[in-house]
Design a protein around this motif. Structure first.
Motif, PDB file in Angstrom:
ATOM      1  N   GLY A 153      25.156  -5.515 -89.290  1.00  8.91           N
ATOM      2  CA  GLY A 153      24.667  -4.860 -88.081  1.00  8.91           C
ATOM      3  C   GLY A 153      24.251  -5.836 -86.997  1.00  8.91           C
ATOM      4  O   GLY A 153      23.785  -5.444 -85.937  1.00  8.91           O
ATOM      5  N   LYS A 154      24.435  -7.141 -87.246  1.00  3.72           N
ATOM      6  CA  LYS A 154      24.010  -8.166 -86.287  1.00  3.72           C
ATOM      7  C   LYS A 154      25.103  -8.554 -85.298  1.00  3.72           C
ATOM      8  O   LYS A 154      24.813  -9.022 -84.208  1.00  3.72           O
ATOM      9  N   TRP A 155      26.357  -8.389 -85.695  1.00  4.80           N
ATOM     10  CA  TRP A 155      27.469  -8.833 -84.851  1.00  4.80           C
ATOM     11  C   TRP A 155      28.362  -7.662 -84.502  1.00  4.80           C
ATOM     12  O   TRP A 155      28.633  -6.795 -85.334  1.00  4.80           O
ATOM     13  N   GLU A 156      28.847  -7.636 -83.264  1.00  6.39           N
ATOM     14  CA  GLU A 156      29.759  -6.564 -82.881  1.00  6.39           C
ATOM     15  C   GLU A 156      30.815  -7.091 -81.920  1.00  6.39           C
ATOM     16  O   GLU A 156      30.642  -8.126 -81.289  1.00  6.39           O
ATOM     17  N   PHE A 157      31.917  -6.370 -81.869  1.00  2.22           N
ATOM     18  CA  PHE A 157      33.033  -6.683 -80.985  1.00  2.22           C
ATOM     19  C   PHE A 157      33.360  -5.396 -80.234  1.00  2.22           C
ATOM     20  O   PHE A 157      33.584  -4.358 -80.839  1.00  2.22           O
ATOM     21  N   VAL A 158      33.362  -5.464 -78.905  1.00  2.00           N
ATOM     22  CA  VAL A 158      33.558  -4.272 -78.072  1.00  2.00           C
ATOM     23  C   VAL A 158      34.730  -4.505 -77.123  1.00  2.00           C
ATOM     24  O   VAL A 158      34.884  -5.592 -76.576  1.00  2.00           O
ATOM     25  N   ASN A 159      35.544  -3.476 -76.934  1.00  4.81           N
ATOM     26  CA  ASN A 159      36.656  -3.583 -75.991  1.00  4.81           C
ATOM     27  C   ASN A 159      37.062  -2.187 -75.524  1.00  4.81           C
ATOM     28  O   ASN A 159      36.790  -1.193 -76.181  1.00  4.81           O
ATOM     29  N   TRP A 160      37.707  -2.135 -74.356  1.00  8.11           N
ATOM     30  CA  TRP A 160      38.260  -0.879 -73.833  1.00  8.11           C
ATOM     31  C   TRP A 160      39.565  -0.584 -74.541  1.00  8.11           C
ATOM     32  O   TRP A 160      40.338  -1.487 -74.832  1.00  8.11           O
ATOM     33  N   VAL A 161      39.825   0.668 -74.824  1.00 11.32           N
ATOM     34  CA  VAL A 161      41.121   1.107 -75.344  1.00 11.32           C
ATOM     35  C   VAL A 161      41.560   2.339 -74.562  1.00 11.32           C
ATOM     36  O   VAL A 161      40.736   3.143 -74.155  1.00 11.32           O
ATOM     37  N   GLN A 162      42.861   2.469 -74.345  1.00  6.87           N
ATOM     38  CA  GLN A 162      43.355   3.575 -73.521  1.00  6.87           C
ATOM     39  C   GLN A 162      43.618   4.841 -74.314  1.00  6.87           C
ATOM     40  O   GLN A 162      43.616   5.922 -73.756  1.00  6.87           O
ATOM     41  N   SER A 163      43.862   4.708 -75.610  1.00  7.15           N
ATOM     42  CA  SER A 163      44.157   5.900 -76.407  1.00  7.15           C
ATOM     43  C   SER A 163      43.938   5.600 -77.882  1.00  7.15           C
ATOM     44  O   SER A 163      43.728   4.451 -78.283  1.00  7.15           O
ATOM     45  N   PHE A 164      44.042   6.631 -78.688  1.00  9.84           N
ATOM     46  CA  PHE A 164      43.938   6.485 -80.141  1.00  9.84           C
ATOM     47  C   PHE A 164      45.002   5.530 -80.660  1.00  9.84           C
ATOM     48  O   PHE A 164      44.783   4.806 -81.624  1.00  9.84           O
ATOM     49  N   ASP A 165      46.182   5.516 -80.005  1.00 11.61           N
ATOM     50  CA  ASP A 165      47.281   4.643 -80.421  1.00 11.61           C
ATOM     51  C   ASP A 165      46.930   3.170 -80.294  1.00 11.61           C
ATOM     52  O   ASP A 165      47.569   2.319 -80.914  1.00 11.61           O
ATOM     53  N   SER A 166      45.933   2.842 -79.487  1.00  9.13           N
ATOM     54  CA  SER A 166      45.510   1.453 -79.302  1.00  9.13           C
ATOM     55  C   SER A 166      44.569   0.973 -80.402  1.00  9.13           C
ATOM     56  O   SER A 166      44.295  -0.216 -80.502  1.00  9.13           O
ATOM     57  N   LEU A 167      44.061   1.890 -81.216  1.00  8.90           N
ATOM     58  CA  LEU A 167      43.080   1.512 -82.240  1.00  8.90           C
ATOM     59  C   LEU A 167      43.594   0.521 -83.285  1.00  8.90           C
ATOM     60  O   LEU A 167      42.865  -0.401 -83.647  1.00  8.90           O
ATOM     61  N   PRO A 168      44.831   0.645 -83.805  1.00  5.26           N
ATOM     62  CA  PRO A 168      45.282  -0.341 -84.798  1.00  5.26           C
ATOM     63  C   PRO A 168      45.224  -1.772 -84.273  1.00  5.26           C
ATOM     64  O   PRO A 168      44.790  -2.682 -84.985  1.00  5.26           O
ATOM     65  N   LYS A 169      45.636  -1.970 -83.031  1.00  5.66           N
ATOM     66  CA  LYS A 169      45.594  -3.308 -82.440  1.00  5.66           C
ATOM     67  C   LYS A 169      44.141  -3.766 -82.289  1.00  5.66           C
ATOM     68  O   LYS A 169      43.806  -4.909 -82.601  1.00  5.66           O
ATOM     69  N   PHE A 170      43.275  -2.877 -81.818  1.00  8.62           N
ATOM     70  CA  PHE A 170      41.856  -3.208 -81.677  1.00  8.62           C
ATOM     71  C   PHE A 170      41.258  -3.607 -83.025  1.00  8.62           C
ATOM     72  O   PHE A 170      40.542  -4.596 -83.136  1.00  8.62           O
TER      73      PHE A 170
END
Length: 77
Positions: free
Chosen positions: A29-46
């Protein structure tokens, strides 16, 4: 690691731009990675990028604060 995938409130994004934010949090719970995604299809890459950055495998993906939960295999394959 859990990945949270949330739709942003209207007005926080342009019509042509991303309209979701994905946030990966490690098991401590100490480290996180945040990014914008355009759709559900972008989740595997994220998820792939988040796993490299956090050096931890994703376990579950939680959409919109718990309205649904999916296991990694259901998204990445």
């Amino acid at each position: 690691m859990k990945v949270f995938y949330n739709k942003l409130p209207k007005g926080w994004f342009s019509v042509s731009g991303p309209n979701y934010v994905a946030r990966a949090v490690d098991t401590t719970g100490k480290w996180e990675f945040v990014n914008w995604v355009q759709s559900f299809d972008s989740l595997p890459k994220f998820i792939g990028v988040a796993e490299k950055v956090l050096k931890e495998q994703c376990t579950v993906v939680v959409f919109h604060n718990g309205s649904w939960t999916k296991k990694r295999e259901e998204i990445v394959g």
